[in-house]
Design an enzyme around this catalytic site. Structure first.
Site, PDB file in Angstrom:
ATOM      1  N   ASP A 150       2.676  -3.025  -7.258  1.00 31.53           N
ATOM      2  CA  ASP A 150       2.163  -3.153  -5.800  1.00 31.53           C
ATOM      3  C   ASP A 150       1.579  -4.524  -5.592  1.00 31.53           C
ATOM      4  O   ASP A 150       1.833  -5.205  -4.388  1.00 31.53           O
ATOM      5  CB  ASP A 150       1.206  -1.762  -5.654  1.00 31.53           C
ATOM      6  CG  ASP A 150       0.197  -1.795  -6.245  1.00 31.53           C
ATOM      7  OD1 ASP A 150       0.036  -2.699  -7.322  1.00 31.53           O
ATOM      8  OD2 ASP A 150      -0.731  -1.047  -6.148  1.00 31.53           O
TER       9      ASP A 150
ATOM     10  N   ASN B 252       0.730  -1.190   0.095  1.00 25.02           N
ATOM     11  CA  ASN B 252      -0.090   0.126   0.011  1.00 25.02           C
ATOM     12  C   ASN B 252       0.930   1.266  -0.243  1.00 25.02           C
ATOM     13  O   ASN B 252       0.403   2.313  -0.340  1.00 25.02           O
ATOM     14  CB  ASN B 252      -0.902  -0.105   1.304  1.00 25.02           C
ATOM     15  CG  ASN B 252      -2.061  -1.058   1.059  1.00 25.02           C
ATOM     16  OD1 ASN B 252      -2.343  -1.537  -0.009  1.00 25.02           O
ATOM     17  ND2 ASN B 252      -2.820  -1.132   2.107  1.00 25.02           N
TER      18      ASN B 252
ATOM     19  N   ARG C 178       2.193 -10.082  -3.265  1.00 24.92           N
ATOM     20  CA  ARG C 178       2.469 -11.738  -3.605  1.00 24.92           C
ATOM     21  C   ARG C 178       3.739 -12.159  -3.158  1.00 24.92           C
ATOM     22  O   ARG C 178       3.931 -12.906  -2.372  1.00 24.92           O
ATOM     23  CB  ARG C 178       2.220 -11.880  -5.094  1.00 24.92           C
ATOM     24  CG  ARG C 178       0.629 -12.067  -5.289  1.00 24.92           C
ATOM     25  CD  ARG C 178       0.331 -12.696  -6.723  1.00 24.92           C
ATOM     26  NE  ARG C 178       0.916 -11.679  -7.850  1.00 24.92           N
ATOM     27  CZ  ARG C 178       0.610 -10.472  -8.431  1.00 24.92           C
ATOM     28  NH1 ARG C 178      -0.719 -10.148  -7.857  1.00 24.92           N
ATOM     29  NH2 ARG C 178       1.235  -9.799  -9.187  1.00 24.92           N
TER      30      ARG C 178
ATOM     31  N   ASP D 129       2.093   1.218  -9.840  1.00 15.85           N
ATOM     32  CA  ASP D 129       0.569   0.710  -9.806  1.00 15.85           C
ATOM     33  C   ASP D 129       0.621  -0.911 -10.345  1.00 15.85           C
ATOM     34  O   ASP D 129      -0.073  -1.721  -9.841  1.00 15.85           O
ATOM     35  CB  ASP D 129      -0.429   1.523 -10.581  1.00 15.85           C
ATOM     36  CG  ASP D 129      -1.691   0.921 -10.672  1.00 15.85           C
ATOM     37  OD1 ASP D 129      -2.147   0.646  -9.467  1.00 15.85           O
ATOM     38  OD2 ASP D 129      -2.587   0.892 -11.628  1.00 15.85           O
TER      39      ASP D 129
ATOM     40  N   ASP E 145      -6.858   4.373  -8.040  1.00 17.38           N
ATOM     41  CA  ASP E 145      -6.867   4.537  -9.413  1.00 17.38           C
ATOM     42  C   ASP E 145      -8.184   5.393  -9.741  1.00 17.38           C
ATOM     43  O   ASP E 145      -8.068   6.258 -10.596  1.00 17.38           O
ATOM     44  CB  ASP E 145      -7.062   3.191  -9.969  1.00 17.38           C
ATOM     45  CG  ASP E 145      -5.941   2.149  -9.937  1.00 17.38           C
ATOM     46  OD1 ASP E 145      -4.692   2.885 -10.001  1.00 17.38           O
ATOM     47  OD2 ASP E 145      -5.902   1.078 -10.302  1.00 17.38           O
TER      48      ASP E 145
ATOM     49  N   ASP F 161      -6.030  -0.218  -3.905  1.00 15.37           N
ATOM     50  CA  ASP F 161      -5.399  -0.091  -5.365  1.00 15.37           C
ATOM     51  C   ASP F 161      -6.683   0.645  -6.135  1.00 15.37           C
ATOM     52  O   ASP F 161      -6.070   1.513  -6.596  1.00 15.37           O
ATOM     53  CB  ASP F 161      -4.920  -1.301  -5.628  1.00 15.37           C
ATOM     54  CG  ASP F 161      -4.378  -1.052  -7.135  1.00 15.37           C
ATOM     55  OD1 ASP F 161      -4.799  -1.389  -8.183  1.00 15.37           O
ATOM     56  OD2 ASP F 161      -3.190  -0.652  -7.197  1.00 15.37           O
ATOM     57  N   HIS F 162      -7.743   0.029  -6.250  1.00 18.99           N
ATOM     58  CA  HIS F 162      -8.790   0.421  -7.240  1.00 18.99           C
ATOM     59  C   HIS F 162      -9.287   2.066  -6.751  1.00 18.99           C
ATOM     60  O   HIS F 162      -9.550   2.928  -7.399  1.00 18.99           O
ATOM     61  CB  HIS F 162      -9.791  -0.399  -7.139  1.00 18.99           C
ATOM     62  CG  HIS F 162      -9.691  -1.435  -7.698  1.00 18.99           C
ATOM     63  ND1 HIS F 162      -8.975  -1.788  -8.813  1.00 18.99           N
ATOM     64  CD2 HIS F 162     -10.183  -2.791  -7.426  1.00 18.99           C
ATOM     65  CE1 HIS F 162      -9.051  -2.985  -9.496  1.00 18.99           C
ATOM     66  NE2 HIS F 162      -9.649  -3.891  -8.241  1.00 18.99           N
TER      67      HIS F 162
END
Length: 350
Positions: free
Chosen positions: A142, A92, A147, A139, A164, A160-161
């Site tokens: 991240d 994040n 992972r 972006d 965006d 994340d969304h």
């Protein structure tokens, strides 16, 4: 002496609001109290998810399909980049750092060109190009960092969304400033609204199908194209977009090409949304709700932006188009986030 009134409960206040007088019957007063209570609860209660919604949100699994044209070659760069980032850096943190840089580049341009007609210094356009490229790279990595560090969570996807949805507003304004599209105020308005609508529509079809679909020309290609546009404005000046091609300014040609690409993408979204591609019962959404309902939320925002723009007696949009579009874009970002939450928690869009 305290200047505060004696403490009163909400019910006491509501009783006073709904007291019986010569014109009100007890039944009408009771209805008034009930309606006022509901209104106060709606206005003061935070947007909280129920325990069942939180459980579904926690169990949500990211689903996406499709590969765009530049994804494969860019993956080489992204894999190299992720190896340069320490594992101690939270995913994040990478996301918010990219957004902050992207906003910085946009704000610099807006300070020099508040109406998207004034030329900005070359370094400002170059800064916008560099910060957008960095945002795009961060972006993209991240999720890889999540992972890599085994810290992937649904909240990371939501964050994340969310970033965006904010970024798309600033990027669309940067595009208009870099091409001096403010000289065509209606096109400037349509560009930003169309960008917001397309991002919302992508998540709308995800809410319906449960899977985020990527086309051959998608986010990566759009961002790299914008980096190229910003760079051209930096090296040749924004006046390059005033050159005419077959009697039409180059900026208008670019705008028309963007509209065509957006319409193609939007039609593909509609095929999923209206074509029975829903994951729910009888082709409904993941929450078993109407596939059309999400259109109302973004539709009201766009309608309000259009009405105020057209009816303002002080030329609100004409005088401060960047601030105007940024304001409505921020509201649209919140609406988009609500749609994302609804998808991830399999809930009604509220």
């Amino acid at each position: 002496m305290s200047d505060k009134l004696p403490a009163e409960t909400t019910d006491t206040v509501l009783i006073r609001l709904g007291h019986k007088d010569a014109n009100n019957s007890p039944r009408n007063s009771s209805k008034m109290v009930s309606l006022t209570q509901s209104l106060l609860r709606h206005l003061t209660a935070p947007d909280l998810l129920s325990q069942s919604q939180l459980k579904r949100l926690k169990e949500h699994k990211y689903s996406a399909e499709g590969t765009s044209l530049f994804d494969a070659p860019m993956q080489v760069f992204w894999r190299w980049l992720i190896e340069q980032i320490p594992k101690t850096v939270a995913p994040n943190t990478i996301t918010i750092a990219g957004l902050a840089l992207n906003i910085l580049g946009a704000v610099i341009l807006m300070l020099f060109s508040p109406t998207a007609t004034e030329p900005a210094p070359s370094w400002a356009y170059l800064t916008a190009a560099v910060t957008l490229f960095i945002y795009q790279a961060l972006d993209a990595v991240d999720g890889k960092q999540a992972r890599r560090t085994q810290t992937s969570t649904p909240m990371g996807e939501l964050f994340d969304h969310g970033c965006d949805s904010v970024s798309i507003v600033f990027v669309s304004i940067e595009f208009s400033i870099s091409t001096q599209l403010g000289e065509w105020p209606e096109l400037f308005f349509v560009t930003t609204v169309l960008s917001i609508l397309m991002f919302y529509s992508a998540h709308w079809q995800t809410y319906v199908s449960g899977t985020l679909h990527f086309g051959k020309f998608d986010v990566t290609e759009s961002q790299l194209t914008l980096v190229a546009i910003f760079s051209l404005s930096a090296f040749f000046g924004p006046q390059i977009w005033a050159y005419k091609v077959l009697g039409v300014e180059l900026k208008v040609v670019v705008f028309m090409m963007a509209v065509v690409m957006a319409l193609i993408a939007f039609l593909s979204y509609l095929r999923v949304i209206l074509g029975g591609g829903g994951k729910g019962k009888d082709g409904s959404t993941v929450a078993d709700t109407s596939v059309i309902a999400p259109a109302l939320h973004i539709g009201f925002i766009i309608l309000l932006a259009v009405i105020i723009k057209q009816k303002s007696h002080t030329g609100l949009y004409e005088n401060q188009p960047c601030i105007y579009l940024l304001m409505f874009g921020t509201v649209a970002a919140k609406i988009t986030n609500k749609l994302v939450v609804a998808h991830m928690s399999q809930s009604v869009v509220y």
